[in-house]
Write a protein that holds these residues in place. Sequence first.
Motif, mmCIF file in Angstrom:
data_model
loop_
_atom_site.group_PDB
_atom_site.id
_atom_site.type_symbol
_atom_site.label_atom_id
_atom_site.label_comp_id
_atom_site.label_asym_id
_atom_site.label_seq_id
_atom_site.Cartn_x
_atom_site.Cartn_y
_atom_site.Cartn_z
ATOM 1 N N LEU A 5 0.836 -1.199 0.000
ATOM 2 C CA LEU A 5 0.000 0.000 0.000
ATOM 3 C C LEU A 5 0.869 1.246 0.000
ATOM 4 C CD1 LEU A 5 -2.853 -0.769 2.550
ATOM 5 C CD2 LEU A 5 -3.052 -0.434 0.109
ATOM 6 N N PHE A 20 2.456 6.458 -1.381
ATOM 7 C CA PHE A 20 1.319 5.541 -1.430
ATOM 8 C C PHE A 20 1.121 5.044 -2.851
ATOM 9 C CE2 PHE A 20 0.585 7.910 2.422
ATOM 10 C CZ PHE A 20 0.144 6.929 3.292
ATOM 11 N N GLU A 23 -4.980 4.024 -2.459
ATOM 12 C CA GLU A 23 -5.611 4.551 -1.259
ATOM 13 C C GLU A 23 -5.358 3.649 -0.059
ATOM 14 O OE1 GLU A 23 -9.760 5.423 -1.666
ATOM 15 O OE2 GLU A 23 -9.363 7.163 -2.929
ATOM 16 N N CYS A 24 -5.167 4.305 1.083
ATOM 17 C CA CYS A 24 -4.885 3.579 2.319
ATOM 18 C C CYS A 24 -5.611 4.286 3.454
ATOM 19 C CB CYS A 24 -3.374 3.583 2.568
ATOM 20 S SG CYS A 24 -2.853 2.779 4.085
ATOM 21 N N GLU A 28 -5.850 0.535 7.905
ATOM 22 C CA GLU A 28 -4.906 -0.277 7.128
ATOM 23 C C GLU A 28 -3.467 0.079 7.486
ATOM 24 O OE1 GLU A 28 -7.210 -1.135 2.944
ATOM 25 O OE2 GLU A 28 -6.516 0.926 3.326
ATOM 26 N N PHE A 29 -3.183 1.371 7.608
ATOM 27 C CA PHE A 29 -1.847 1.828 7.970
ATOM 28 C C PHE A 29 -1.434 1.244 9.323
ATOM 29 C CE2 PHE A 29 1.159 4.742 9.906
ATOM 30 C CZ PHE A 29 2.020 5.048 8.865
ATOM 31 N N THR A 77 -9.173 8.235 4.576
ATOM 32 C CA THR A 77 -8.074 7.986 3.641
ATOM 33 C C THR A 77 -6.910 8.916 3.961
ATOM 34 O OG1 THR A 77 -9.626 7.323 1.924
ATOM 35 C CG2 THR A 77 -7.417 7.975 1.204
#
Length: 97
Positions: A5, A20, A23-24, A28-29, A77
């Motif tokens: 990602l 990136f 999209e993250c 998720e991060f 996001t």
Amino acid sequence: MNNKLFEFNQAAPNRYIAHFYRECTVAEFLKIILETKPEDYGCIVIFDSKDYPLDSYHYKNGKIIHNFANEEADEKTIHFAFGNGSGTSMDYTLTVS
């Protein structure tokens, strides 16, 4: 095709900026940092586009040890991400929309 990602690139000594690939979200991060850096510790602070703090997490050894919960922030996001630190001490600043 790259399955990551994001990845961090060094911008200055002990300072990193994320690139990136798609999209993250904040969730998720967090998951990626906790899984790929299990020995690290630090703080992750999330800001909105007007520099208003939304949330922060303290992490250590692959676990969240303290957070100021804002469930809405987790699904936002990320537009920018910066890292600051060295060795196993790493703090992150995320800007979301």
